[in-house]
Design an enzyme around this catalytic site. Structure first.
Site, PDB file in Angstrom:
ATOM      1  N   GLU A   5       2.850   4.750 -14.199  1.00 21.49           N
ATOM      2  CA  GLU A   5       1.498   5.278 -14.009  1.00 21.49           C
ATOM      3  C   GLU A   5       0.757   4.393 -13.006  1.00 21.49           C
ATOM      4  OE1 GLU A   5      -2.660   5.942 -16.345  1.00 21.49           O
ATOM      5  OE2 GLU A   5      -0.944   5.283 -17.522  1.00 21.49           O
TER       6      GLU A   5
ATOM      7  N   GLU B 253      -9.312 -13.054  -7.361  1.00 23.41           N
ATOM      8  CA  GLU B 253      -7.898 -12.659  -7.283  1.00 23.41           C
ATOM      9  C   GLU B 253      -7.028 -13.880  -7.000  1.00 23.41           C
ATOM     10  OE1 GLU B 253      -7.093  -9.417  -4.581  1.00 23.41           O
ATOM     11  OE2 GLU B 253      -8.846  -8.316  -5.238  1.00 23.41           O
TER      12      GLU B 253
ATOM     13  N   MET C 297       0.793  -1.227   0.000  1.00 23.94           N
ATOM     14  CA  MET C 297       0.000   0.000   0.000  1.00 23.94           C
ATOM     15  C   MET C 297       0.832   1.287   0.000  1.00 23.94           C
ATOM     16  SD  MET C 297      -2.990  -1.154  -0.328  1.00 23.94           S
ATOM     17  CE  MET C 297      -4.126   0.176   0.050  1.00 23.94           C
TER      18      MET C 297
ATOM     19  N   HIS D 215      -5.047  -5.585  -8.900  1.00 21.35           N
ATOM     20  CA  HIS D 215      -5.902  -4.459  -8.534  1.00 21.35           C
ATOM     21  C   HIS D 215      -7.359  -4.911  -8.590  1.00 21.35           C
ATOM     22  CE1 HIS D 215      -7.011  -0.291  -7.958  1.00 21.35           C
ATOM     23  NE2 HIS D 215      -7.932  -0.454  -8.897  1.00 21.35           N
TER      24      HIS D 215
ATOM     25  N   ASN E  65       1.340  -6.495 -10.353  1.00 23.19           N
ATOM     26  CA  ASN E  65       0.444  -6.007  -9.289  1.00 23.19           C
ATOM     27  C   ASN E  65      -0.938  -6.589  -9.550  1.00 23.19           C
ATOM     28  OD1 ASN E  65      -0.421  -4.399  -7.057  1.00 23.19           O
ATOM     29  ND2 ASN E  65      -1.269  -2.908  -8.496  1.00 23.19           N
TER      30      ASN E  65
HETATM   31  C1  GRF Z   1      -6.370  -7.059  -2.770  1.00 21.95           C
HETATM   32  O1  GRF Z   1      -7.714  -6.677  -2.852  1.00 21.95           O
HETATM   33  C2  GRF Z   1      -5.616  -6.547  -3.953  1.00 21.95           C
HETATM   34  O2  GRF Z   1      -6.390  -6.472  -5.114  1.00 21.95           O
HETATM   35  C3  GRF Z   1      -5.205  -5.178  -3.517  1.00 21.95           C
HETATM   36  O3  GRF Z   1      -4.914  -5.329  -2.150  1.00 21.95           O
HETATM   37  C4  GRF Z   1      -5.660  -6.404  -1.611  1.00 21.95           C
HETATM   38  C5  GRF Z   1      -4.706  -7.332  -0.925  1.00 21.95           C
HETATM   39  O4  GRF Z   1      -5.369  -8.367  -0.255  1.00 21.95           O
HETATM   40  N1  GRF Z   1      -4.110  -4.699  -4.313  1.00 21.95           N
HETATM   41  P1  GRF Z   1      -4.520  -9.506   0.479  1.00 21.95           P
HETATM   42  O5  GRF Z   1      -3.576  -8.827   1.460  1.00 21.95           O
HETATM   43  O6  GRF Z   1      -3.788 -10.284  -0.564  1.00 21.95           O
HETATM   44  O7  GRF Z   1      -5.539 -10.335   1.194  1.00 21.95           O
END
Ligand code: GRF
Length: 217
Positions: A145, A176, A92, A111, A109
């Site tokens: 970007e 994800e 973050m 998202h 990454n």
């Molecule tokens: C996920 O929602 C990802 O898309 C975003 O940060 C979150 C990380 O979740 N970039 P975790 O720590 O892998 O559970």
């Protein structure tokens, strides 16, 4: 083909890290996680790394005067593991141009939106408020970007009439956990590349700008 060395960057719970740890344990990825880096001590993702026997690096951004010196410390610590691939999994902090250039072409990454829609935060709420029919998540190569690099894999998810940001987030999160290990698997098998012209190539094909569409059953 030599096994790839991966460094995963986190700031929190690390459920995506876990999905990649599990995919490696399941024999799906020609690689191993050489280290996990967090900018926060005590986060659950570090426990996951510990449990999997993966070295952990904690570098607290608050201990640095500026972004450049924090990023330089991260580069030094991560390069000690000679990474072939950097996986940002819920990291973050915004990264400096120098950091990104250092790992250009070998940094992914994830998202929680169908990029290029909804860069930044609160993506689930924003998609619901906009009345979108679909939301989802995207794995992309990192460029300077923010949330703007070329797309590798995208998983669309239907938004249901009674969805809240929380319920939608849960379904996106489980998608994800499917597409991130898949992208890492392809990269480590030398199947997925960020080309010199800034596109994404999977095997012999340049992917369309929306990336490979991962359709869930
Ligand atoms: C996920 O929602 C990802 O898309 C975003 O940060 C979150 C990380 O979740 N970039 P975790 O720590 O892998 O559970």
């Amino acid at each position: 083909m030599a096994e790839k060395r991966i460094v995963v960057m986190i700031s929190g719970s690390g459920s995506n890290l876990q999905a990649i740890i599990d995919a490696i344990a399941g024999g799906h990825i020609n690689g191993r996680i050489a280290a996990v880096l967090s900018n926060k001590a005590g986060v659950f993702g570090l426990e996951r790394a510990e449990k999997a026997g993966i070295p952990q690096i904690v570098i607290d951004h608050k201990g640095f005067e500026d972004r450049e010196s924090f990023d330089a410390a991260m580069i030094e610590a991560m390069d000690a593991y000679q990474p072939d691939l950097i996986v940002m999994a819920g990291f973050m902090r915004i990264l400096s141009a120098k950091f990104i250039q250092h790992y250009q072409g070998r940094m992914l990454n994830i998202h929680p939106s169908l990029l290029p829609k909804y860069k930044g935060l609160n993506t689930h709420q924003r998609a619901i408020e906009a009345g979108d029919k679909q939301h989802g998540c995207t794995v992309h190569f990192v460029t300077e970007e923010l949330d703007g690099g070329p797309l590798a894999i995208q998983a669309p998810i239907d938004i249901l009439a009674d969805d809240t940001a929380d319920s939608l987030q849960q379904r996106v999160h489980s998608a994800e956990h499917k597409i991130y290990p898949l992208a890492v698997e392809w990269f480590c098998a030398d199947r997925l590349q960020h080309t010199a012209s800034g596109q994404v190539q999977l095997d012999d094909s340049i992917l369309p700008s929306e990336g490979y569409q991962f359709i869930q059953e």
